[in-house]
Design a protein around this motif. Sequence first.
Motif, PDB file in Angstrom:
ATOM      1  N   GLN A 176       0.846  -1.182   0.000  1.00  0.00           N
ATOM      2  CA  GLN A 176       0.000   0.000   0.000  1.00  0.00           C
ATOM      3  C   GLN A 176       0.889   1.243   0.000  1.00  0.00           C
ATOM      4  OE1 GLN A 176      -2.569   0.264   3.369  1.00  0.00           O
ATOM      5  NE2 GLN A 176      -3.577   2.101   2.652  1.00  0.00           N
ATOM      6  N   ILE A 177       0.552   2.194  -0.863  1.00  0.00           N
ATOM      7  CA  ILE A 177       1.297   3.450  -0.911  1.00  0.00           C
ATOM      8  C   ILE A 177       0.601   4.448  -0.001  1.00  0.00           C
ATOM      9  CG2 ILE A 177       2.018   5.368  -2.364  1.00  0.00           C
ATOM     10  CD1 ILE A 177       2.174   3.365  -4.668  1.00  0.00           C
ATOM     11  N   THR A 178       1.363   5.042   0.889  1.00  0.00           N
ATOM     12  CA  THR A 178       0.813   6.008   1.825  1.00  0.00           C
ATOM     13  C   THR A 178       1.413   7.377   1.530  1.00  0.00           C
ATOM     14  OG1 THR A 178       0.701   4.273   3.480  1.00  0.00           O
ATOM     15  CG2 THR A 178       0.487   6.525   4.255  1.00  0.00           C
ATOM     16  N   CYS A 179       0.578   8.386   1.480  1.00  0.00           N
ATOM     17  CA  CYS A 179       1.034   9.757   1.225  1.00  0.00           C
ATOM     18  C   CYS A 179       0.844  10.577   2.500  1.00  0.00           C
ATOM     19  CB  CYS A 179       0.231  10.361   0.085  1.00  0.00           C
ATOM     20  SG  CYS A 179       0.750  12.031  -0.317  1.00  0.00           S
ATOM     21  N   HIS A 180       1.876  11.297   2.881  1.00  0.00           N
ATOM     22  CA  HIS A 180       1.808  12.168   4.050  1.00  0.00           C
ATOM     23  C   HIS A 180       1.921  13.613   3.568  1.00  0.00           C
ATOM     24  CE1 HIS A 180       2.137   8.842   6.866  1.00  0.00           C
ATOM     25  NE2 HIS A 180       3.043   8.334   6.058  1.00  0.00           N
ATOM     26  N   PRO A 181       0.796  14.301   3.337  1.00  0.00           N
ATOM     27  CA  PRO A 181       0.825  15.656   2.786  1.00  0.00           C
ATOM     28  C   PRO A 181       1.658  16.631   3.614  1.00  0.00           C
ATOM     29  CG  PRO A 181      -1.423  14.840   2.867  1.00  0.00           C
ATOM     30  CD  PRO A 181      -0.564  13.834   3.561  1.00  0.00           C
ATOM     31  N   ASP A 182       1.701  16.458   4.935  1.00  0.00           N
ATOM     32  CA  ASP A 182       2.483  17.360   5.776  1.00  0.00           C
ATOM     33  C   ASP A 182       3.971  17.271   5.444  1.00  0.00           C
ATOM     34  OD1 ASP A 182       0.123  18.039   7.013  1.00  0.00           O
ATOM     35  OD2 ASP A 182       0.404  16.632   8.667  1.00  0.00           O
ATOM     36  N   SER A 183       4.424  16.109   5.019  1.00  0.00           N
ATOM     37  CA  SER A 183       5.832  15.918   4.683  1.00  0.00           C
ATOM     38  C   SER A 183       6.179  16.518   3.334  1.00  0.00           C
ATOM     39  CB  SER A 183       6.196  14.442   4.631  1.00  0.00           C
ATOM     40  OG  SER A 183       5.662  13.742   5.697  1.00  0.00           O
ATOM     41  N   LEU A 184       5.206  16.687   2.468  1.00  0.00           N
ATOM     42  CA  LEU A 184       5.481  17.162   1.116  1.00  0.00           C
ATOM     43  C   LEU A 184       6.057  18.566   1.107  1.00  0.00           C
ATOM     44  CD1 LEU A 184       2.414  15.785  -0.860  1.00  0.00           C
ATOM     45  CD2 LEU A 184       4.745  14.886  -0.781  1.00  0.00           C
ATOM     46  N   SER A 185       5.616  19.437   2.012  1.00  0.00           N
ATOM     47  CA  SER A 185       6.142  20.801   2.011  1.00  0.00           C
ATOM     48  C   SER A 185       7.624  20.823   2.357  1.00  0.00           C
ATOM     49  CB  SER A 185       5.358  21.685   2.974  1.00  0.00           C
ATOM     50  OG  SER A 185       5.508  21.216   4.291  1.00  0.00           O
ATOM     51  N   SER A 186       8.068  19.952   3.261  1.00  0.00           N
ATOM     52  CA  SER A 186       9.493  19.914   3.574  1.00  0.00           C
ATOM     53  C   SER A 186      10.288  19.316   2.425  1.00  0.00           C
ATOM     54  CB  SER A 186       9.755  19.140   4.868  1.00  0.00           C
ATOM     55  OG  SER A 186       9.342  17.807   4.739  1.00  0.00           O
TER      56      SER A 186
ATOM     57  N   ALA B 218      20.838  25.169  -7.322  1.00  0.00           N
ATOM     58  CA  ALA B 218      21.337  24.039  -6.537  1.00  0.00           C
ATOM     59  C   ALA B 218      22.482  24.497  -5.643  1.00  0.00           C
ATOM     60  CB  ALA B 218      21.819  22.928  -7.459  1.00  0.00           C
ATOM     61  N   PRO B 219      22.512  24.008  -4.413  1.00  0.00           N
ATOM     62  CA  PRO B 219      23.629  24.344  -3.537  1.00  0.00           C
ATOM     63  C   PRO B 219      24.904  23.656  -4.022  1.00  0.00           C
ATOM     64  CG  PRO B 219      22.206  22.737  -2.484  1.00  0.00           C
ATOM     65  CD  PRO B 219      21.548  23.122  -3.762  1.00  0.00           C
ATOM     66  N   TYR B 220      26.057  24.252  -3.706  1.00  0.00           N
ATOM     67  CA  TYR B 220      27.312  23.602  -4.093  1.00  0.00           C
ATOM     68  C   TYR B 220      27.715  22.551  -3.076  1.00  0.00           C
ATOM     69  CZ  TYR B 220      29.926  26.663  -0.862  1.00  0.00           C
ATOM     70  OH  TYR B 220      30.388  27.317   0.250  1.00  0.00           O
ATOM     71  N   MET B 221      27.092  22.579  -1.885  1.00  0.00           N
ATOM     72  CA  MET B 221      27.373  21.564  -0.874  1.00  0.00           C
ATOM     73  C   MET B 221      26.185  21.462   0.075  1.00  0.00           C
ATOM     74  SD  MET B 221      30.533  21.265   1.844  1.00  0.00           S
ATOM     75  CE  MET B 221      29.968  22.507   2.990  1.00  0.00           C
ATOM     76  N   SER B 222      25.891  20.258   0.508  1.00  0.00           N
ATOM     77  CA  SER B 222      24.858  20.022   1.522  1.00  0.00           C
ATOM     78  C   SER B 222      25.448  19.110   2.576  1.00  0.00           C
ATOM     79  CB  SER B 222      23.621  19.366   0.909  1.00  0.00           C
ATOM     80  OG  SER B 222      23.021  20.220  -0.031  1.00  0.00           O
TER      81      SER B 222
ATOM     82  N   ALA C 121      13.168  23.577  -4.446  1.00  0.00           N
ATOM     83  CA  ALA C 121      12.808  24.933  -4.823  1.00  0.00           C
ATOM     84  C   ALA C 121      14.050  25.802  -5.028  1.00  0.00           C
ATOM     85  CB  ALA C 121      11.929  25.541  -3.739  1.00  0.00           C
ATOM     86  N   PRO C 122      14.058  26.619  -6.082  1.00  0.00           N
ATOM     87  CA  PRO C 122      15.168  27.560  -6.251  1.00  0.00           C
ATOM     88  C   PRO C 122      15.196  28.537  -5.080  1.00  0.00           C
ATOM     89  CG  PRO C 122      13.842  27.429  -8.254  1.00  0.00           C
ATOM     90  CD  PRO C 122      13.113  26.682  -7.183  1.00  0.00           C
TER      91      PRO C 122
END
Length: 65
Positions: free
Chosen positions: A2-12, A31-35, A18-19
Amino acid sequence: MQITCHPDSLSSLRAFAAPFPCPHCGDLMVAPYMSEFVVGGEIRHHWECDACGAESATSIELTLD
């Protein structure tokens, strides 16, 4: 299976894709040059603007439910 979607996690998750506008000149940085993962649940992105050369950093706190 079963695939579960957690909408609250999508924003993070969107924060990773995001640029980010340069805080000095406003040009979009794609894109960052380092993470890095910081113990305690944080991801830091290090940026360098192609337009003005300024360096900056952002962080995203991970929340694990």
